[in-house]
Design an enzyme around this catalytic site. Structure first.
Site, PDB file in Angstrom:
ATOM      1  N   ARG A  63       0.689  -1.165  -0.179  1.00 41.88           N
ATOM      2  CA  ARG A  63      -0.008  -0.118  -0.075  1.00 41.88           C
ATOM      3  C   ARG A  63       0.810   1.300   0.000  1.00 41.88           C
ATOM      4  O   ARG A  63       0.486   2.047  -0.746  1.00 41.88           O
ATOM      5  CB  ARG A  63      -0.837   0.035   1.255  1.00 41.88           C
ATOM      6  CG  ARG A  63      -2.251  -0.673   1.071  1.00 41.88           C
ATOM      7  CD  ARG A  63      -2.750  -1.227   2.477  1.00 41.88           C
ATOM      8  NE  ARG A  63      -1.799  -2.319   2.798  1.00 41.88           N
ATOM      9  CZ  ARG A  63      -1.967  -3.654   2.314  1.00 41.88           C
ATOM     10  NH1 ARG A  63      -3.282  -3.680   1.951  1.00 41.88           N
ATOM     11  NH2 ARG A  63      -1.177  -4.553   2.527  1.00 41.88           N
ATOM     12  N   THR A  64       1.844   1.276   0.931  1.00 43.54           N
ATOM     13  CA  THR A  64       2.710   2.490   0.705  1.00 43.54           C
ATOM     14  C   THR A  64       3.144   2.859  -0.412  1.00 43.54           C
ATOM     15  O   THR A  64       3.262   3.849  -0.947  1.00 43.54           O
ATOM     16  CB  THR A  64       3.563   2.659   1.938  1.00 43.54           C
ATOM     17  OG1 THR A  64       2.892   2.156   3.327  1.00 43.54           O
ATOM     18  CG2 THR A  64       4.312   3.897   2.334  1.00 43.54           C
ATOM     19  N   LYS A  82      27.972  -4.556  -4.339  1.00 48.56           N
ATOM     20  CA  LYS A  82      29.272  -4.395  -4.570  1.00 48.56           C
ATOM     21  C   LYS A  82      30.047  -3.650  -3.477  1.00 48.56           C
ATOM     22  O   LYS A  82      30.941  -3.280  -3.678  1.00 48.56           O
ATOM     23  CB  LYS A  82      29.659  -3.512  -5.959  1.00 48.56           C
ATOM     24  CG  LYS A  82      28.891  -4.007  -7.430  1.00 48.56           C
ATOM     25  CD  LYS A  82      29.169  -3.044  -8.532  1.00 48.56           C
ATOM     26  CE  LYS A  82      28.279  -3.176  -9.568  1.00 48.56           C
ATOM     27  NZ  LYS A  82      28.407  -2.014 -10.277  1.00 48.56           N
ATOM     28  N   ARG A  87      11.582   3.547   2.357  1.00 50.57           N
ATOM     29  CA  ARG A  87      11.149   2.927   3.441  1.00 50.57           C
ATOM     30  C   ARG A  87      12.383   2.020   3.689  1.00 50.57           C
ATOM     31  O   ARG A  87      13.066   1.415   2.937  1.00 50.57           O
ATOM     32  CB  ARG A  87      10.071   1.862   3.111  1.00 50.57           C
ATOM     33  CG  ARG A  87       9.720   0.668   4.067  1.00 50.57           C
ATOM     34  CD  ARG A  87       8.701  -0.044   3.920  1.00 50.57           C
ATOM     35  NE  ARG A  87       7.357   0.658   4.342  1.00 50.57           N
ATOM     36  CZ  ARG A  87       6.263   0.095   4.489  1.00 50.57           C
ATOM     37  NH1 ARG A  87       5.977  -1.204   4.170  1.00 50.57           N
ATOM     38  NH2 ARG A  87       5.139   0.565   4.813  1.00 50.57           N
ATOM     39  N   HIS A 103       6.075   6.040  11.130  1.00 50.30           N
ATOM     40  CA  HIS A 103       5.286   5.928   9.821  1.00 50.30           C
ATOM     41  C   HIS A 103       4.568   7.259   9.593  1.00 50.30           C
ATOM     42  O   HIS A 103       3.243   7.144   9.781  1.00 50.30           O
ATOM     43  CB  HIS A 103       4.625   4.613   9.852  1.00 50.30           C
ATOM     44  CG  HIS A 103       4.230   4.040   8.294  1.00 50.30           C
ATOM     45  ND1 HIS A 103       4.391   4.859   7.314  1.00 50.30           N
ATOM     46  CD2 HIS A 103       3.915   2.907   8.068  1.00 50.30           C
ATOM     47  CE1 HIS A 103       4.145   4.195   6.101  1.00 50.30           C
ATOM     48  NE2 HIS A 103       3.708   2.993   6.481  1.00 50.30           N
TER      49      HIS A 103
HETATM   50  C1  NCD Z   1       2.273  -0.944   8.069  1.00 52.22           C
HETATM   51  C2  NCD Z   1       3.642  -0.942   7.992  1.00 52.22           C
HETATM   52  O1  NCD Z   1       4.497  -1.037   7.187  1.00 52.22           O
HETATM   53  O2  NCD Z   1       4.245  -0.484   9.089  1.00 52.22           O
HETATM   54  N1  NCD Z   1       1.752  -1.175   6.849  1.00 52.22           N
HETATM   55  C3  NCD Z   1       1.473  -0.036   6.064  1.00 52.22           C
HETATM   56  O3  NCD Z   1       2.479   0.717   5.787  1.00 52.22           O
HETATM   57  N2  NCD Z   1       0.183   0.011   5.652  1.00 52.22           N
HETATM   58  C4  NCD Z   1       1.568  -1.891   9.056  1.00 52.22           C
HETATM   59  C5  NCD Z   1       2.228  -3.360   9.026  1.00 52.22           C
HETATM   60  O4  NCD Z   1       3.007  -3.841   8.274  1.00 52.22           O
HETATM   61  O5  NCD Z   1       1.603  -3.965   9.942  1.00 52.22           O
END
Ligand code: NCD
Length: 354
Positions: free
Chosen positions: A92-93, A121, A142, A175
């Site tokens: 989703r993100t 490398k 991320r 997040h």
């Molecule tokens: C969350 C995350 O990655 O922290 N997911 C997300 O970004 N929607 C929650 C999760 O992974 O449980």
């Protein structure tokens, strides 16, 4: 989007900078004109910024309903390029940021696995990210290592060609854009009035970064009360509880989910974060008392919303999805609009929408 003196002037070494309180660090990651430059911490979002972002997100979803409107919006940032560096799993993100870029006309490139970059490398992650910045105008990332997203932003801000860094999730820590879309979901669900709500967060609160960032955002609203429902092994970390005490936000901690759900205005479910297990410790925990089941629909308020950052495993029974109070599918879609609003804000084009 401008650089401030605070950002470009001499800054302390990373080892001295990192442990500082976030309130002290925020100016290093802001633009001179009160806008966010990097988006790293939920604490960067204040009530004015939040309301502005929600209004922009609402405008974006309306304006883009017509081809003329969508074409106008897709021209706003067609001269910009963004890199999505997602080296932890994401559906989703990643997808919502990617599509948010496309809504605004931002061209995108991506790395989703360090094995396909020169990191194999022996290049350091720091050099790798600096390389991306040579080609693009924004990095959305991320990363599993605590503090790495922040370190990247700190490093970039010391170079002659900084680019904004937007966090799509940093280790177990934060997040911020998930918290933004979560609060945007509350804003839409409660017709703009988030004050005086009882919010119940459920699950692995120790290792879930979304509930941490969401707790920080609660400071922006009046009369909020929180209940943290978790197995004793996965209780909310003390730093968040101290933050809430400092900001006079009442909270309770309990294992009695059934007991607190009756008074909830929002129930925020989370999954067990067993990717952080060191020795399979999650297997010993009975997570089933922290499931939301169909029968619970009769216990909760008519106006209560059921949320989840997703992905889910078993913690919300699928039969719950049909209930209008289950808003998690809307919540994930809200993420695309909220992230588009954030990027429009960072690049200073939010005033040109609608
Ligand atoms: C969350 C995350 O990655 O922290 N997911 C997300 O970004 N929607 C929650 C999760 O992974 O449980």
């Amino acid at each position: 989007m401008q650089r401030t003196q605070a950002m470009t002037s001499v800054q302390p070494d990373w080892e001295n900078f990192y442990p500082r309180p976030i309130s002290e660090k925020i100016p290093f990651f802001s633009s001179g004109d009160g806008r966010l430059y990097d988006c790293l911490f939920a604490q960067q979002l204040n009530p004015d910024l939040l309301t502005g972002l929600f209004r922009t997100a609402d405008k974006l979803r309306k304006v883009t309903q017509t081809k003329d409107g969508a074409d106008h919006v897709a021209g706003l940032l067609s001269h910009k390029r963004a890199m999505l560096y997602f080296v932890q799993p994401s559906t989703r993100t990643f997808m919502s940021f990617l599509n948010a870029c496309h809504i605004l006309g931002i061209k995108t490139s991506e790395i989703r696995d360090t094995s396909t970059s020169s990191e194999v490398k022996g290049e350091t992650p720091e050099d790798t990210v600096r390389t991306f910045s040579s080609y693009v105008d924004m990095i959305i990332m991320r990363h599993p290592a605590p503090g790495f997203v922040e370190k990247t932003a700190w490093l970039m801000n010391r170079t002659g060609r900084p680019v904004p860094i937007v966090s799509g999730g940093s280790g177990k820590d934060q997040h911020p854009t998930q918290a933004l879309l979560d609060v945007y979901t509350l804003y839409r669900s409660f017709e703009g009035d988030i004050d005086n709500k009882h919010i119940v967060m459920v699950g692995d609160l120790k290792r879930g970064r979304t509930v941490r960032s969401l707790s920080y955002l609660m400071r922006n609203y009046k009369g909020i009360s929180l209940s943290f429902v978790s197995p004793k092994e996965f209780r909310m970390e003390p730093d968040i509880l101290e933050f809430l005490k400092r900001h006079d936000i009442p909270f309770t901690e309990t294992e009695d989910f059934r007991g607190v759900m009756k008074t909830a205005d929002a129930i925020y479910m989370t999954r067990i974060q067993d990717e952080h297990d060191k020795a399979g410790e999650s297997r010993a925990v009975d997570y089933s008392p922290f499931y939301f089941r169909k029968e619970h629909l009769d216990l909760i308020k008519k106006t209560c919303v059921i949320m989840h950052p997703l992905p889910r495993r078993h913690e919300i029974e699928v039969a719950v999805d049909e209930d209008p109070r289950a808003v998690f599918w809307r919540q994930e879609r809200n993420g695309m609009w909220a992230r588009a609003a954030l990027m429009a804000h960072i690049f200073g084009v939010d005033g040109k929408i609608g």
